[in-house]
Enzyme design. Structure first.
Site, short mmCIF file in Angstrom:
data_model
loop_
_atom_site.label_atom_id
_atom_site.label_comp_id
_atom_site.label_asym_id
_atom_site.label_seq_id
_atom_site.Cartn_x
_atom_site.Cartn_y
_atom_site.Cartn_z
N TYR A 64 23.21 5.04 -33.89
CA TYR A 64 21.94 5.19 -34.90
C TYR A 64 22.04 7.00 -35.42
O TYR A 64 21.84 7.34 -36.25
CB TYR A 64 20.60 4.86 -34.59
N ASP A 98 21.82 -5.32 -38.93
CA ASP A 98 20.91 -4.01 -38.68
C ASP A 98 21.47 -3.12 -37.39
O ASP A 98 22.09 -3.90 -36.46
CB ASP A 98 19.49 -4.38 -38.55
N ASP A 99 21.24 -1.98 -37.55
CA ASP A 99 21.62 -1.18 -36.11
C ASP A 99 20.87 -1.26 -35.12
O ASP A 99 21.38 -1.41 -33.89
CB ASP A 99 22.05 0.13 -36.74
N ASN A 136 18.50 21.42 -27.89
CA ASN A 136 18.44 19.96 -28.17
C ASN A 136 18.31 19.06 -26.99
O ASN A 136 19.06 19.38 -26.18
CB ASN A 136 19.83 19.60 -28.99
N GLY A 137 17.46 18.26 -26.72
CA GLY A 137 17.15 17.33 -25.70
C GLY A 137 15.71 17.59 -25.21
O GLY A 137 14.78 17.88 -25.93
N CYS A 164 16.88 16.89 -32.03
CA CYS A 164 17.21 18.16 -32.59
C CYS A 164 18.50 18.38 -32.93
O CYS A 164 19.41 17.49 -32.63
CB CYS A 164 16.70 19.34 -31.85
N GLY A 178 16.72 16.12 -37.33
CA GLY A 178 15.25 16.33 -37.42
C GLY A 178 14.79 16.95 -38.79
O GLY A 178 15.76 17.88 -39.29
N SER A 233 22.97 3.06 -42.18
CA SER A 233 23.75 3.37 -40.92
C SER A 233 24.16 2.11 -40.22
O SER A 233 25.07 2.39 -39.54
CB SER A 233 22.76 4.02 -40.02
N CYS A 279 12.56 6.37 -23.33
CA CYS A 279 13.45 7.46 -23.16
C CYS A 279 12.86 8.82 -22.55
O CYS A 279 11.99 9.28 -23.25
CB CYS A 279 14.41 7.87 -24.37
N CYS A 317 24.40 9.94 -24.27
CA CYS A 317 23.31 8.91 -25.02
C CYS A 317 23.97 8.02 -25.90
O CYS A 317 24.89 8.52 -26.90
CB CYS A 317 22.31 9.58 -25.66
N CYS A 331 24.66 6.81 -21.07
CA CYS A 331 23.19 6.36 -20.88
C CYS A 331 22.75 5.32 -21.49
O CYS A 331 22.88 5.16 -22.82
CB CYS A 331 22.36 7.66 -20.91
N CYS A 363 17.48 3.28 -22.11
CA CYS A 363 16.41 2.38 -23.01
C CYS A 363 16.77 1.32 -23.18
O CYS A 363 15.96 0.37 -23.65
CB CYS A 363 16.37 2.96 -24.34
#
Length: 527
Positions: free
Chosen positions: A312, A415-416, A137-138, A31, A61, A353, A452, A306, A512, A515
């Site tokens: 991204y 690619d990202d 957000n989160g 978000c 979002g 991106s 995640c 994160c 972090c 993932c």
């Protein structure tokens, strides 16, 4: 005074959701939050600023958006929420009804809670002390237990969103009581002690907006100031001459803003002040910005920002941890060129991106950069149900091949990230069919292997392509001549190189990578 809900029947707004059209990457941002408080005697149009700020955060979002505004002299709120894009939801007519001195807004992609109008934010509740509005957000890692706690206290919940759980928890007085009125520092500290991550939250109460991040700093949040129009005119008139003096810059701000990303400040003429620190509780009033407290991490754990915000999610012109996202992505490309060199004629990108990483790869490798794909910006999620023929065209609906740039050439395509792997194979096929002699895939981030639990929607472990095939098998699977990812160490070096380490402590890790590595800031079994 009752809350004035400007529009409740906005569910008819085009939601832009089509379950038959799969997301390109399989990753979704959580978000974006944005808030604004006007200074005394300000002429700021707060609803317009909120709408512009949310539009700048639209990449975080696209399912729904909302805002709540208030006035200093009364306790009423004005609220408008809706499904779809910010520009669809907030028309000039709606914004004209939302006048206020302060407000908070939210643009949403659902992680915890379904995609439905009832889960749109901000949330608002009536308490004995007055109305409270919350935008988040989160994703709370221990939401299930906290939800049970709220329900056991006899409090009903109207949605499936963890953000409503946060709202209800913040309504409760701390154990020591509040003899001198609502103590937001104590309330927020109590919440932080109950849930260590992941959240960046805005709370509107009375004449204040409170902003805070979890102690690990997992999600981004920053504050800025809105300069007086006179200063902005002076700045623009003298910018090329660079003759703005110290006295010129002493105009008092016309207001203050808080945002998930600093890119939103540029669109409204705001000045970036700083990032909200991990665990910091900030109060924003018509007098300015004030730090109430900084809550430490449990057991002196390292921060856990994160890392995929860099890869991204964040806009390239945003500042995170004292550095521009674009520069970090460039460094990822340079690291990738060192780790995974290849003989080729041109370096290119999967728009858009990954473009900074491709430029970094080109710079470090000495292989010239050229575009091989152009993106159709108007192909998105709609209610149009494509025919079988259109489905078979697949990626050709989204990308066109710039054939003159690569016919007969060896292409390094950057690619990202690759998550499910459903998009990259058709792109490779498109390029080879159009005349590329070789296509080598280089990914500017490591393989995504783990779920995640902190606000990013990642497919199940079984769906992740990195868990289905070994690296050496990916090239055959995608139809590429080679496929190589950036290493975790390479990504960490790229993201840490330009960091502002002030107030971050002497930790060797600040990000972090759960993932990618399976190493979570807080171990799942403890949740």
């Amino acid at each position: 005074m009752a809350s004035n809900v400007v529009a409740d029947d906005v569910g008819a707004v085009n939601s832009n959701l089509d379950d038959d059209v799969e997301d390109d990457y399989g990753l979704r941002e959580a978000c974006g939050v944005f808030g604004c408080v006007a200074a005394v005697d300000s002429q700021l149009d707060v609803p317009q600023l909120l709408a512009l700020g949310l539009t700048a955060l639209q990449h975080r979002g696209q399912e729904s958006a909302g805002m709540i505004t208030g006035r200093l002299e009364c306790a009423s709120f004005k609220k408008h929420i809706g499904m779809g894009m910010v520009s669809q939801i907030f028309t000039e007519e709606i914004l004209g009804k939302m006048r206020g001195d302060l407000g908070i807004g939210h643009t949403r992609y659902s992680t915890a809670g379904s995609s439905a109008l009832v889960n749109c934010q901000p949330f608002e509740v009536e308490t004995l002390q007055g109305k409270i509005a919350v935008a988040h957000n989160g994703e709370l890692i221990n939401c299930k237990s906290l939800r049970q706690k709220v329900l056991k206290h006899g409090i009903g919940l109207s949605s499936s969103s963890d953000s409503e759980v946060i709202t209800q928890l913040l309504c409760g007085s701390p154990p020591e009581g509040e003899p001198e009125g609502v103590d937001w520092e104590a309330r927020i500290k109590q919440f932080m002690n109950e849930s260590p991550l992941s959240y960046a939250v805005l709370v509107m109460f009375g004449p204040s907006v409170y902003a805070f991040r979890d102690p690990y700093g997992n999600r981004p949040l920053c504050v800025g100031s809105l300069q007086r129009t006179a200063f902005l005119n002076l700045f623009h008139n003298n910018y090329s001459k660079k003759i703005i003096t110290k006295e010129d810059s002493n105009f008092e701000p016309e207001g203050w803003v808080v945002s998930s990303e600093s890119c939103a400040f540029q669109s409204i003429g705001a000045k970036f002040v700083r990032e909200v620190l991990p665990g910091e509780i900030v109060q924003i009033t018509n007098q300015g910005i004030k730090t109430l407290a900084i809550v430490p991490r449990p057991k002196k754990d390292p921060p856990a920002f994160c890392i995929f915000e860099y890869v991204y999610f964040a806009r390239p012109d945003s500042l995170l941890q004292g550095q521009m996202v674009y520069s970090v992505r460039m460094r990822c490309g340079r690291k990738l060129a060192k780790e995974a060199p290849v003989e080729a004629d041109i370096v290119s990108t999967v728009p858009e991106s990954a473009t900074p990483a491709a430029l970094g790869y080109s710079e470090m490798s000495g292989i010239p950069y050229a575009e091989v794909l152009t993106k159709n910006r108007y192909v998105g999620r709609t209610f149009i149900q494509p025919s079988t023929r259109l489905r078979q065209l697949g990626v050709a609906k989204k990308f066109g091949a710039l054939t003159e740039n690569f016919v007969g050439k060896k292409v390094v395509l950057i690619d990202d990230s690759i998550v499910r792997g459903n998009t990259i194979a058709p792109i490779i096929r498109l390029l080879k069919t159009a005349g590329a002699s070789e296509v080598h895939i280089r990914v500017a981030s490591p393989p995504v292997k783990y779920p995640c639990y902190m606000g990013i929607n990642i497919p199940t472990k079984q769906e992740l392509i990195a868990n289905q095939l070994q690296p050496e098998q990916l090239a055959d699977h995608f139809g590429a001549d080679s496929v190589v990812y950036l290493t975790i160490d390479g990504l960490l070096e790229a993201t840490s190189e330009g960091m502002n380490l002030q107030d971050m402590g002497k930790h060797t890790s600040h990000h972090c990578t759960a993932c990618l590595s399976g190493k979570y800031p807080v171990q799942p079994e403890l949740w």
